[in-house]
Scaffold this active site. Sequence first.
Site, PDB file in Angstrom:
ATOM      1  N   HIS A 124       7.569   4.416   1.598  1.00 36.56           N
ATOM      2  CA  HIS A 124       7.207   3.477   2.658  1.00 36.56           C
ATOM      3  C   HIS A 124       5.817   3.808   3.175  1.00 36.56           C
ATOM      4  O   HIS A 124       5.513   4.968   3.429  1.00 36.56           O
ATOM      5  CB  HIS A 124       8.170   3.585   3.839  1.00 36.56           C
ATOM      6  CG  HIS A 124       9.527   3.031   3.554  1.00 36.56           C
ATOM      7  ND1 HIS A 124      10.482   2.873   4.514  1.00 36.56           N
ATOM      8  CD2 HIS A 124      10.087   2.586   2.402  1.00 36.56           C
ATOM      9  CE1 HIS A 124      11.572   2.354   3.978  1.00 36.56           C
ATOM     10  NE2 HIS A 124      11.359   2.183   2.685  1.00 36.56           N
ATOM     11  N   PRO A 133      16.520  13.407  16.492  1.00 34.29           N
ATOM     12  CA  PRO A 133      16.180  12.810  15.194  1.00 34.29           C
ATOM     13  C   PRO A 133      15.171  11.661  15.239  1.00 34.29           C
ATOM     14  O   PRO A 133      14.765  11.170  14.197  1.00 34.29           O
ATOM     15  CB  PRO A 133      17.535  12.312  14.670  1.00 34.29           C
ATOM     16  CG  PRO A 133      18.398  12.196  15.863  1.00 34.29           C
ATOM     17  CD  PRO A 133      17.924  13.186  16.868  1.00 34.29           C
ATOM     18  N   LYS A 153      12.231  14.619  11.843  1.00 35.25           N
ATOM     19  CA  LYS A 153      11.505  15.849  11.524  1.00 35.25           C
ATOM     20  C   LYS A 153      12.351  17.061  11.147  1.00 35.25           C
ATOM     21  O   LYS A 153      11.808  18.036  10.618  1.00 35.25           O
ATOM     22  CB  LYS A 153      10.639  16.252  12.736  1.00 35.25           C
ATOM     23  CG  LYS A 153       9.505  15.299  13.031  1.00 35.25           C
ATOM     24  CD  LYS A 153       8.468  15.363  11.938  1.00 35.25           C
ATOM     25  CE  LYS A 153       7.400  14.330  12.065  1.00 35.25           C
ATOM     26  NZ  LYS A 153       6.906  13.849  10.793  1.00 35.25           N
ATOM     27  N   TYR A 171       3.897  11.155  12.060  1.00 36.63           N
ATOM     28  CA  TYR A 171       5.087  10.680  11.342  1.00 36.63           C
ATOM     29  C   TYR A 171       5.038  11.062   9.861  1.00 36.63           C
ATOM     30  O   TYR A 171       6.042  11.497   9.281  1.00 36.63           O
ATOM     31  CB  TYR A 171       5.243   9.158  11.507  1.00 36.63           C
ATOM     32  CG  TYR A 171       6.674   8.710  11.301  1.00 36.63           C
ATOM     33  CD1 TYR A 171       7.532   8.575  12.377  1.00 36.63           C
ATOM     34  CD2 TYR A 171       7.157   8.453  10.028  1.00 36.63           C
ATOM     35  CE1 TYR A 171       8.856   8.201  12.191  1.00 36.63           C
ATOM     36  CE2 TYR A 171       8.479   8.073   9.828  1.00 36.63           C
ATOM     37  CZ  TYR A 171       9.318   7.948  10.911  1.00 36.63           C
ATOM     38  OH  TYR A 171      10.628   7.589  10.726  1.00 36.63           O
ATOM     39  N   TYR A 200      12.153   0.719  14.495  1.00 36.29           N
ATOM     40  CA  TYR A 200      12.494   1.421  15.734  1.00 36.29           C
ATOM     41  C   TYR A 200      12.474   0.382  16.851  1.00 36.29           C
ATOM     42  O   TYR A 200      11.410  -0.140  17.181  1.00 36.29           O
ATOM     43  CB  TYR A 200      11.453   2.494  16.043  1.00 36.29           C
ATOM     44  CG  TYR A 200      11.572   3.745  15.205  1.00 36.29           C
ATOM     45  CD1 TYR A 200      11.047   3.815  13.920  1.00 36.29           C
ATOM     46  CD2 TYR A 200      12.203   4.879  15.721  1.00 36.29           C
ATOM     47  CE1 TYR A 200      11.159   4.973  13.162  1.00 36.29           C
ATOM     48  CE2 TYR A 200      12.314   6.041  14.965  1.00 36.29           C
ATOM     49  CZ  TYR A 200      11.795   6.078  13.691  1.00 36.29           C
ATOM     50  OH  TYR A 200      11.906   7.228  12.945  1.00 36.29           O
TER      51      TYR A 200
HETATM   52  C1  LIG Z   1      24.808  14.779  11.856  1.00 39.23           C
HETATM   53  C2  LIG Z   1      23.336  15.107  11.654  1.00 39.23           C
HETATM   54  C3  LIG Z   1      22.432  14.077  11.390  1.00 39.23           C
HETATM   55  C4  LIG Z   1      21.079  14.366  11.213  1.00 39.23           C
HETATM   56  N1  LIG Z   1      20.207  13.344  10.983  1.00 39.23           N
HETATM   57  C5  LIG Z   1      18.905  13.625  10.834  1.00 39.23           C
HETATM   58  C6  LIG Z   1      17.976  12.606  10.601  1.00 39.23           C
HETATM   59  O1  LIG Z   1      18.329  11.428  10.530  1.00 39.23           O
HETATM   60  N2  LIG Z   1      16.674  12.948  10.455  1.00 39.23           N
HETATM   61  C7  LIG Z   1      16.263  14.266  10.523  1.00 39.23           C
HETATM   62  O2  LIG Z   1      15.075  14.555  10.337  1.00 39.23           O
HETATM   63  N3  LIG Z   1      17.120  15.243  10.728  1.00 39.23           N
HETATM   64  C8  LIG Z   1      18.422  14.962  10.892  1.00 39.23           C
HETATM   65  N4  LIG Z   1      19.276  15.955  11.104  1.00 39.23           N
HETATM   66  C9  LIG Z   1      18.744  17.308  11.124  1.00 39.23           C
HETATM   67  C10 LIG Z   1      18.570  17.854   9.708  1.00 39.23           C
HETATM   68  O3  LIG Z   1      19.670  17.476   8.933  1.00 39.23           O
HETATM   69  C11 LIG Z   1      18.414  19.363   9.823  1.00 39.23           C
HETATM   70  O4  LIG Z   1      17.235  19.618  10.563  1.00 39.23           O
HETATM   71  C12 LIG Z   1      18.372  20.077   8.477  1.00 39.23           C
HETATM   72  O5  LIG Z   1      19.630  20.055   7.886  1.00 39.23           O
HETATM   73  C13 LIG Z   1      17.909  21.529   8.658  1.00 39.23           C
HETATM   74  O6  LIG Z   1      18.105  22.252   7.470  1.00 39.23           O
HETATM   75  P1  LIG Z   1      18.555  23.757   7.513  1.00 39.23           P
HETATM   76  O7  LIG Z   1      18.605  24.204   6.106  1.00 39.23           O
HETATM   77  O8  LIG Z   1      17.732  24.503   8.475  1.00 39.23           O
HETATM   78  O9  LIG Z   1      20.011  23.753   8.165  1.00 39.23           O
HETATM   79  P2  LIG Z   1      21.366  23.137   7.612  1.00 39.23           P
HETATM   80  O10 LIG Z   1      21.123  21.933   6.807  1.00 39.23           O
HETATM   81  O11 LIG Z   1      22.267  23.035   8.796  1.00 39.23           O
HETATM   82  O12 LIG Z   1      21.909  24.246   6.624  1.00 39.23           O
HETATM   83  C14 LIG Z   1      22.504  25.431   7.090  1.00 39.23           C
HETATM   84  C15 LIG Z   1      23.550  25.855   6.064  1.00 39.23           C
HETATM   85  O13 LIG Z   1      24.096  27.110   6.458  1.00 39.23           O
HETATM   86  C16 LIG Z   1      25.500  27.064   6.262  1.00 39.23           C
HETATM   87  N5  LIG Z   1      26.099  28.084   7.139  1.00 39.23           N
HETATM   88  C17 LIG Z   1      26.296  28.016   8.466  1.00 39.23           C
HETATM   89  N6  LIG Z   1      26.850  29.160   8.908  1.00 39.23           N
HETATM   90  C18 LIG Z   1      26.976  29.969   7.828  1.00 39.23           C
HETATM   91  C19 LIG Z   1      27.493  31.271   7.644  1.00 39.23           C
HETATM   92  N7  LIG Z   1      27.985  31.977   8.662  1.00 39.23           N
HETATM   93  N8  LIG Z   1      27.475  31.792   6.414  1.00 39.23           N
HETATM   94  C20 LIG Z   1      26.994  31.080   5.351  1.00 39.23           C
HETATM   95  N9  LIG Z   1      26.498  29.832   5.469  1.00 39.23           N
HETATM   96  C21 LIG Z   1      26.493  29.285   6.705  1.00 39.23           C
HETATM   97  C22 LIG Z   1      25.877  25.648   6.605  1.00 39.23           C
HETATM   98  O14 LIG Z   1      27.107  25.257   6.031  1.00 39.23           O
HETATM   99  C23 LIG Z   1      24.710  24.874   5.995  1.00 39.23           C
HETATM  100  O15 LIG Z   1      24.946  24.515   4.654  1.00 39.23           O
HETATM  101  C24 LIG Z   1      20.630  15.699  11.288  1.00 39.23           C
HETATM  102  C25 LIG Z   1      21.544  16.721  11.537  1.00 39.23           C
HETATM  103  C26 LIG Z   1      22.874  16.442  11.748  1.00 39.23           C
HETATM  104  C27 LIG Z   1      23.841  17.569  12.042  1.00 39.23           C
END
Ligand SMILES: Cc1cc2nc3c(=O)[nH]c(=O)nc-3n(C[C@H](O)[C@H](O)[C@H](O)COP(=O)(O)OP(=O)(O)OC[C@H]3O[C@@H](n4cnc5c(N)ncnc54)[C@H](O)[C@@H]3O)c2cc1C
Length: 392
Positions: free
Chosen positions: A72, A293, A297, A385, A201
Amino acid sequence: MRTQVGIVGAGPAGLMLSHLLHLSGVESVVIENKSRKYVEERVRAGVLEQGTVDLMIETGVGTRLKQLGLVHHGVELRFDGRGHRIDFADLTGGKGITIYAQHEVVRDLTDARLADGGQVIFEVDDVSIHDFDGTRLRITYRKDGAPHQIECDFIAGCDGFHGICRPTIPAGVLTAFERVYPFAWLGILAEVAPSSDELIYASHERGFALHSMRSQQLTRLYIQCAPDEQIEAWPDARIWDEMHRRFATHDEWKLHEGPVVQKGITEMRSFVVEPMQYGNLFLAGDAAHIVPPTGAKGLNLAIADVRVLARALAEFYRRGSRDALNRYSDVCLRRVWKVQRFSWWMTSMLHRFEDDNAFDRRRQLAELDYVTNSRAGSQSLAENYVGLPMEL
Ligand SMILES: Cc1cc2nc3c(=O)[nH]c(=O)nc-3n(C[C@H](O)[C@H](O)[C@H](O)COP(=O)(O)OP(=O)(O)OC[C@H]3O[C@@H](n4cnc5c(N)ncnc54)[C@H](O)[C@@H]3O)c2cc1C
């Protein structure tokens, strides 16, 4: 088991870190408490910044992204029943965003790690981390009931907001900064072609609404709702009715309806801990910070953190220098706070707040008018963005 970097969490942060370390010749093991199927199907973010896309392609995990991602070059801000396009390509020198679901990113990274002989251990329990303020670091966990231990030089806490790494850091080390918003997002995934080629938006008297998509056949829609809203109170017909009202325009534009295949409510929070490191433990992604969200980001910030961390770890193993590791938190936090500012600003500009009065609404509309009609205003939104330049 012995490795150089023990990584807790197989989300985007943990998997990308493991992938980048592998490309620099650094060994790692990733442990994850959910199943592979669960993390590969967990619907979350879907907007990739230009820098995230470029990184995936440059490091060899962008094949499906190039085939399936929807590029996009703009977004629409809709208010007072009219749409106003922000032209990213024009305002940022050709940059854009790509719509590609987070679980597809996770799938691509998992496939790459396993194909490269990497270790990603799913479905572990009772994870805990030890001695990370010293040099004999350990991660302990159970797999199929049996106890296991990983010895490593460094631990990366990539275990998300509810993980165990951040809370294991002794009290008094971290300072938390937080804002919880007085509203949530009710989101649905509908089996219907998107009603627009780009994201919309919408700022409406009744609250914010977002039109997004996951593919040519799947539409993702959100509406602002009360933070304590129960999903049971929202049958599909009520959701569609509210969507139609908030996206309504003065022209012929129509919102397409389709079967709702998923729905849920997401709370809105801004959260940062400082510093993002303690001893030889480094926090990355949602383990260290959360953004609302609205700015799309969260995933991109997680990837930005691990780019900095992977480079710092590679420098340590190549040259024995801890300089970049010592600066990890400072380098990341500069970007984190700019992204927090942008996400807060988008949220404040587009949502209705419970104590809003007529003055606040007029001011919001004036801001939207300014942002969409001033090149300087549009450019500021566009450059944030599509993603600020990486500072490594
Ligand atoms: C419902 C939802 C909707 C979202 N929508 C958006 C969106 O539209 N746009 C956007 O930009 N961001 C969105 N986000 C945020 C985005 O998904 C996160 O910022 C992103 O997932 C961050 O990645 P991460 O790897 O840091 O964490 P995560 O993706 O949370 O990964 C962490 C991993 O660690 C694992 N874990 C946790 N505890 C333990 C443990 N004790 N031992 C082993 N493994 C463990 C979890 O299962 C998970 O797989 C959303 C988040 C949620 C919850």
